[in-house]
Scaffold this active site. Sequence first.
Site, PDB file in Angstrom:
ATOM      1  N   TYR A 140     -13.027  -3.421  -3.030  1.00  0.00           N
ATOM      2  CA  TYR A 140     -11.635  -2.985  -2.925  1.00  0.00           C
ATOM      3  C   TYR A 140     -10.964  -3.635  -1.726  1.00  0.00           C
ATOM      4  CZ  TYR A 140      -7.621   0.136  -2.341  1.00  0.00           C
ATOM      5  OH  TYR A 140      -6.358   0.635  -2.189  1.00  0.00           O
ATOM      6  N   SER A 145      -3.009  -2.308   0.840  1.00  0.00           N
ATOM      7  CA  SER A 145      -3.674  -1.127   1.388  1.00  0.00           C
ATOM      8  C   SER A 145      -3.907  -1.370   2.866  1.00  0.00           C
ATOM      9  CB  SER A 145      -5.014  -0.897   0.683  1.00  0.00           C
ATOM     10  OG  SER A 145      -5.778   0.101   1.350  1.00  0.00           O
TER      11      SER A 145
END
Length: 272
Positions: free
Chosen positions: A154, A142
Amino acid sequence: MRSLKHKVVVLTGASSGIGRATALALAAKGAKLHLVARRQRLLESVCVEARALGCSATPHALDVRDTDAYSLMADQVHAEHGRVDVLINNAGVGVTKSFMETSADDWEWIFDTNLHAVVHGIRMFLPTMISQGDGTIVNVASLAGVMANTLAAYSASKFAVVGMSESLLLEYGSKGLKVVVVCPGVIDTEIATASIVANRANSASGPSLQKLLAAYGAPPELVARDIVKALHRPRFMVPTPMHATVLRGIHRMVPELARMLIRRLSQEADGG
């Protein structure tokens, strides 16, 4: 690799979003697909779509955290083909909670899927790639793995994927292994809507994040396009799409400006 035709590809998280778009993009190139996801009905639907494009597509309905099921699937792929050309670790989860709201169980859940399952998948297929003298591992991380956002668990898991991937390249790149880290930016996928993520979040930021992704999120097909490009011409870091490339460039040159932009997006996602 010059052509993806007849190349054996294992793709996780294939039932929707970036995974589905990537499966169809690879199907159009004639790859032999082994598609992995938890949701059997959606996964089989993607396989039907892929086969309509003229390729073979085999569904494997399993949770990538289930190491026994994953190992059995890897054995099936090896038994059928005797090789594997590409492993795409795309399955991922997140929690739309603040740092203090994120529980120890949440941290464990995120790292089990976003990092530990990636490591396990690589361990299943890396020996075959090394023995072949050729193979490509694509880890879908990401933009939050190279410049943090306010979803700490995350972001931390994705930073770990980026670091592990670079170490993997350093260790095995001379043995024919190619490693690609794909870093999507804001993409309109199910990660904050219909998936288990939104259901587990139980946070007021969930609905706002859904609206943010719907308003600003790029289509997952753009990420799939760049994954296919990277398979043809491998390079380690692939921010995608263009806004991710721009934001990463700003972060490298003017970090505080990038942080300000991320804060603004985060405030909007929090409904502020």
